[in-house]
Motif scaffolding. Structure first.
Motif, PDB file in Angstrom:
ATOM      1  N   VAL A   1       0.853  -1.182   0.000  1.00 44.95           N
ATOM      2  CA  VAL A   1       0.000   0.000   0.000  1.00 44.95           C
ATOM      3  C   VAL A   1       0.890   1.232   0.000  1.00 44.95           C
ATOM      4  O   VAL A   1       1.877   1.291   0.724  1.00 44.95           O
ATOM      5  N   GLU A   2       0.533   2.173  -0.837  1.00 43.00           N
ATOM      6  CA  GLU A   2       1.397   3.347  -1.001  1.00 43.00           C
ATOM      7  C   GLU A   2       1.249   4.349   0.134  1.00 43.00           C
ATOM      8  O   GLU A   2       2.121   5.181   0.328  1.00 43.00           O
ATOM      9  N   HIS A   3       0.143   4.271   0.844  1.00 39.76           N
ATOM     10  CA  HIS A   3      -0.096   5.277   1.873  1.00 39.76           C
ATOM     11  C   HIS A   3      -0.284   4.632   3.232  1.00 39.76           C
ATOM     12  O   HIS A   3      -0.744   3.501   3.342  1.00 39.76           O
ATOM     13  N   ASP A   4       0.043   5.387   4.247  1.00 39.50           N
ATOM     14  CA  ASP A   4      -0.238   4.974   5.610  1.00 39.50           C
ATOM     15  C   ASP A   4      -1.755   4.906   5.790  1.00 39.50           C
ATOM     16  O   ASP A   4      -2.490   5.752   5.295  1.00 39.50           O
ATOM     17  N   LEU A   5      -2.209   3.856   6.504  1.00 41.99           N
ATOM     18  CA  LEU A   5      -3.656   3.691   6.673  1.00 41.99           C
ATOM     19  C   LEU A   5      -4.287   4.869   7.390  1.00 41.99           C
ATOM     20  O   LEU A   5      -5.430   5.232   7.129  1.00 41.99           O
ATOM     21  N   ASN A   6      -3.531   5.471   8.305  1.00 39.73           N
ATOM     22  CA  ASN A   6      -4.077   6.633   9.008  1.00 39.73           C
ATOM     23  C   ASN A   6      -4.310   7.796   8.053  1.00 39.73           C
ATOM     24  O   ASN A   6      -5.263   8.564   8.204  1.00 39.73           O
ATOM     25  N   ASP A   7      -3.415   7.908   7.059  1.00 40.52           N
ATOM     26  CA  ASP A   7      -3.599   8.949   6.051  1.00 40.52           C
ATOM     27  C   ASP A   7      -4.848   8.667   5.216  1.00 40.52           C
ATOM     28  O   ASP A   7      -5.591   9.580   4.858  1.00 40.52           O
ATOM     29  N   VAL A   8      -5.047   7.390   4.921  1.00 34.75           N
ATOM     30  CA  VAL A   8      -6.227   7.013   4.141  1.00 34.75           C
ATOM     31  C   VAL A   8      -7.491   7.347   4.939  1.00 34.75           C
ATOM     32  O   VAL A   8      -8.443   7.927   4.405  1.00 34.75           O
ATOM     33  N   ARG A   9      -7.466   7.009   6.206  1.00 35.14           N
ATOM     34  CA  ARG A   9      -8.631   7.286   7.045  1.00 35.14           C
ATOM     35  C   ARG A   9      -8.912   8.792   7.107  1.00 35.14           C
ATOM     36  O   ARG A   9     -10.049   9.234   7.004  1.00 35.14           O
ATOM     37  N   TRP A  10      -7.834   9.553   7.232  1.00 42.44           N
ATOM     38  CA  TRP A  10      -7.983  11.002   7.295  1.00 42.44           C
ATOM     39  C   TRP A  10      -8.533  11.536   5.969  1.00 42.44           C
ATOM     40  O   TRP A  10      -9.466  12.341   5.944  1.00 42.44           O
ATOM     41  N   ALA A  11      -7.970  11.038   4.881  1.00 37.27           N
ATOM     42  CA  ALA A  11      -8.374  11.534   3.561  1.00 37.27           C
ATOM     43  C   ALA A  11      -9.831  11.186   3.267  1.00 37.27           C
ATOM     44  O   ALA A  11     -10.549  11.962   2.635  1.00 37.27           O
ATOM     45  N   LEU A  12     -10.243  10.004   3.729  1.00 41.02           N
ATOM     46  CA  LEU A  12     -11.631   9.583   3.466  1.00 41.02           C
ATOM     47  C   LEU A  12     -12.598  10.207   4.457  1.00 41.02           C
ATOM     48  O   LEU A  12     -13.807  10.176   4.249  1.00 41.02           O
ATOM     49  N   ASP A  13     -12.051  10.723   5.543  1.00 40.23           N
ATOM     50  CA  ASP A  13     -12.871  11.333   6.579  1.00 40.23           C
ATOM     51  C   ASP A  13     -13.883  10.333   7.139  1.00 40.23           C
ATOM     52  O   ASP A  13     -15.069  10.633   7.274  1.00 40.23           O
ATOM     53  N   VAL A  14     -13.401   9.121   7.416  1.00 35.71           N
ATOM     54  CA  VAL A  14     -14.273   8.143   8.083  1.00 35.71           C
ATOM     55  C   VAL A  14     -13.869   8.076   9.549  1.00 35.71           C
ATOM     56  O   VAL A  14     -12.691   8.207   9.895  1.00 35.71           O
ATOM     57  N   GLY A  15     -14.862   7.864  10.385  1.00 33.54           N
ATOM     58  CA  GLY A  15     -14.624   7.846  11.821  1.00 33.54           C
ATOM     59  C   GLY A  15     -13.874   6.606  12.265  1.00 33.54           C
ATOM     60  O   GLY A  15     -13.735   5.634  11.520  1.00 33.54           O
ATOM     61  N   ASP A  16     -13.403   6.642  13.504  1.00 33.56           N
ATOM     62  CA  ASP A  16     -12.648   5.514  14.036  1.00 33.56           C
ATOM     63  C   ASP A  16     -13.489   4.247  14.171  1.00 33.56           C
ATOM     64  O   ASP A  16     -12.953   3.147  14.281  1.00 33.56           O
ATOM     65  N   HIS A  17     -14.814   4.436  14.180  1.00 32.37           N
ATOM     66  CA  HIS A  17     -15.668   3.255  14.324  1.00 32.37           C
ATOM     67  C   HIS A  17     -15.723   2.438  13.027  1.00 32.37           C
ATOM     68  O   HIS A  17     -16.152   1.295  13.034  1.00 32.37           O
ATOM     69  N   VAL A  18     -15.299   3.033  11.920  1.00 36.43           N
ATOM     70  CA  VAL A  18     -15.328   2.306  10.639  1.00 36.43           C
ATOM     71  C   VAL A  18     -14.032   1.511  10.489  1.00 36.43           C
ATOM     72  O   VAL A  18     -12.946   2.084  10.453  1.00 36.43           O
ATOM     73  N   PRO A  19     -14.141   0.173  10.414  1.00 33.06           N
ATOM     74  CA  PRO A  19     -12.921  -0.617  10.262  1.00 33.06           C
ATOM     75  C   PRO A  19     -12.229  -0.306   8.929  1.00 33.06           C
ATOM     76  O   PRO A  19     -12.889  -0.091   7.921  1.00 33.06           O
ATOM     77  N   LEU A  20     -10.910  -0.295   8.972  1.00 34.23           N
ATOM     78  CA  LEU A  20     -10.108  -0.034   7.787  1.00 34.23           C
ATOM     79  C   LEU A  20      -9.101  -1.167   7.681  1.00 34.23           C
ATOM     80  O   LEU A  20      -8.400  -1.478   8.649  1.00 34.23           O
ATOM     81  N   THR A  21      -9.042  -1.804   6.534  1.00 32.91           N
ATOM     82  CA  THR A  21      -8.174  -2.960   6.407  1.00 32.91           C
ATOM     83  C   THR A  21      -7.501  -2.944   5.037  1.00 32.91           C
ATOM     84  O   THR A  21      -7.877  -2.186   4.153  1.00 32.91           O
ATOM     85  N   VAL A  22      -6.478  -3.773   4.901  1.00 28.45           N
ATOM     86  CA  VAL A  22      -5.789  -3.930   3.622  1.00 28.45           C
ATOM     87  C   VAL A  22      -6.031  -5.356   3.159  1.00 28.45           C
ATOM     88  O   VAL A  22      -6.003  -6.290   3.965  1.00 28.45           O
ATOM     89  N   PHE A  23      -6.311  -5.527   1.889  1.00 24.50           N
ATOM     90  CA  PHE A  23      -6.515  -6.892   1.409  1.00 24.50           C
ATOM     91  C   PHE A  23      -6.037  -7.007  -0.028  1.00 24.50           C
ATOM     92  O   PHE A  23      -5.672  -6.020  -0.663  1.00 24.50           O
ATOM     93  N   ASP A  24      -6.038  -8.252  -0.494  1.00 22.68           N
ATOM     94  CA  ASP A  24      -5.679  -8.514  -1.883  1.00 22.68           C
ATOM     95  C   ASP A  24      -6.896  -9.138  -2.554  1.00 22.68           C
ATOM     96  O   ASP A  24      -7.297 -10.252  -2.217  1.00 22.68           O
ATOM     97  N   ALA A  25      -7.479  -8.408  -3.493  1.00 23.98           N
ATOM     98  CA  ALA A  25      -8.735  -8.825  -4.119  1.00 23.98           C
ATOM     99  C   ALA A  25      -8.607 -10.141  -4.877  1.00 23.98           C
ATOM    100  O   ALA A  25      -9.604 -10.770  -5.195  1.00 23.98           O
TER     101      ALA A  25
END
Lengths: 163, 203
Positions: free
Chosen positions: B156-180
């Motif tokens: 992943v090119e970005h830190d997950l925290n950056d992704v969360r910030w950029a998407l403006d989703v709250g901490d209650h929304v799970p954020l994960t990395v996967f391979d489709a």
């Protein structure tokens, strides 16, 4: 079953306009494949549905797309009596339970046309429809069953996920 | 019409007679995200059938306008929708529907999403904009969802925290990395959604 009744006012057909531009049922390697044509049926969908549509602002109740559809004994017994291939095709593939979405995909017909036809066949006792359980999305028991079922799926290497 | 309770545990019958094989109870999840983000790949990685394509009607409204009553022009469009399924046991079948992506439109998936157990929003970190609409939609409809970054090359090119910030989703929304492309990875991403949905249901 009656297929007469005439097509209603033109405006009601807008939902599935461009039926000829619909994409084919081929699972494509590309994500979101658009615009692949398929040969049009001789019978236009709105002759079959007598101009009725489902979904959107339609008065026809919207049947959930995952609703399971099964041919009844009556439906199978009257298989040869159908005037239109589409009705016969629906009954035939519903010897095994199918979702509305699968029927639409396999028969390459618009989901909203399948909704109307399946509801007609249900009214005539030729199909049985099983809608999803109401409120299952908020039902912890259902969610746990789905979670347990998914956990049992091995990954590509055949291992089962640790609990 | 959709009213009668059947003797069948699970599925609710909408017809008077219930002959024929007894179908499993269908449940569904929605796989959302922008164009080409890997929705069909995700469905295909875990589905027991080759993903099927059907045409769904979606109602498009001008971007940025949430209230339909304020939009005289709403367009109904026919779009391709890919889906697959997993039979979890003889009485329970999970359907996975990839939502048609419409990047420049707001949209209504109500027809598709009604009754869904949850949603998985797939994100390509190179094109974060593409998933805003899906995030907004699930939040607005209060449907449990998780955001899954598709690591196309295993990274992943970005830190997950950056992704969360950029998407403006709250901490209650799970954020994960996967391979489709990996079945186990898709399974685990779906489990993230379901465990979140379960926690929400138990609140």
């Amino acid at each position: 079953m009656t297929v007469g009744g005439g097509v209603t006012k033109a405006g009601t057909t807008r939902e599935v306009k461009g039926e000829d531009e619909m994409t084919a049922g081929e699972p494509s390697a590309a994500d979101d494949a658009w615009g692949v044509e398929h040969p049009p049926s001789i019978v236009r969908p709105f002759l079959l549905t007598a101009g009725r549509i489902a979904g959107g602002d339609s008065l026809v109740p919207t049947i959930p797309i995952e609703t399971q559809v099964v041919a009844t004994d009556l439906g199978l017994a009257t298989l040869d009596a159908f005037v239109f291939d589409q009705h016969r095709d629906i009954i035939t593939i519903c010897r095994q339970p199918q979702s509305l979405a699968e029927i639409a995909a396999k028969l390459r017909m618009h989901l909203n046309v399948i909704r109307v036809l399946a509801d007609d066949l249900r009214a005539d006792g030729q199909l049985a429809l099983y809608a999803p359980q109401a409120e299952s999305a908020r039902d912890a028991t259902v969610l746990r069953r789905v979670i347990d079922g998914l956990r049992a799926i091995p990954d590509s290497r055949g291992a089962i996920r640790e609990r | 019409m959709v009213s009668e309770l059947s003797p069948t545990p699970g599925a609710r019958s909408v017809s008077a007679d219930t002959e024929g094989p007894r179908p499993p109870m269908p449940v569904k999840m929605v796989i959302a995200g922008g164009f080409g983000v890997g929705k069909t790949t995700t469905v295909g990685a875990i589905s027991e059938i080759e993903p099927l394509t059907t045409e769904a009607s979606i109602t498009s409204v001008a971007a940025g306008i949430d209230d339909l009553s304020h939009t005289p022009e709403k367009m109904t469009t026919t779009v391709a929708m890919d889906f697959g399924c997993v039979t979890l046991d003889p009485t329970l079948k999970l359907y996975l529907f990839g939502t048609p992506g419409q990047e420049r439109f707001g949209f209504m998936w109500d027809d598709l999403v009604e009754g869904a157990l949850g949603g998985l929003v797939i994100v390509d970190t190179r094109r974060l904009d593409d998933c805003y609409a899906a995030v907004d939609y699930f939040e607005h409809r209060e449907i449990p969802f998780a955001v899954a970054v598709n690591a196309f090359d295993g990274k992943v090119e970005h830190d997950l925290n950056d992704v969360r910030w950029a998407l403006d989703v709250g901490d209650h929304v799970p954020l994960t990395v996967f391979d489709a492309r990996e079945r186990g990875s898709v399974r685990d991403a779906l489990l993230v959604v379901l465990e979140h949905a379960l926690a929400t249901a138990q609140q």
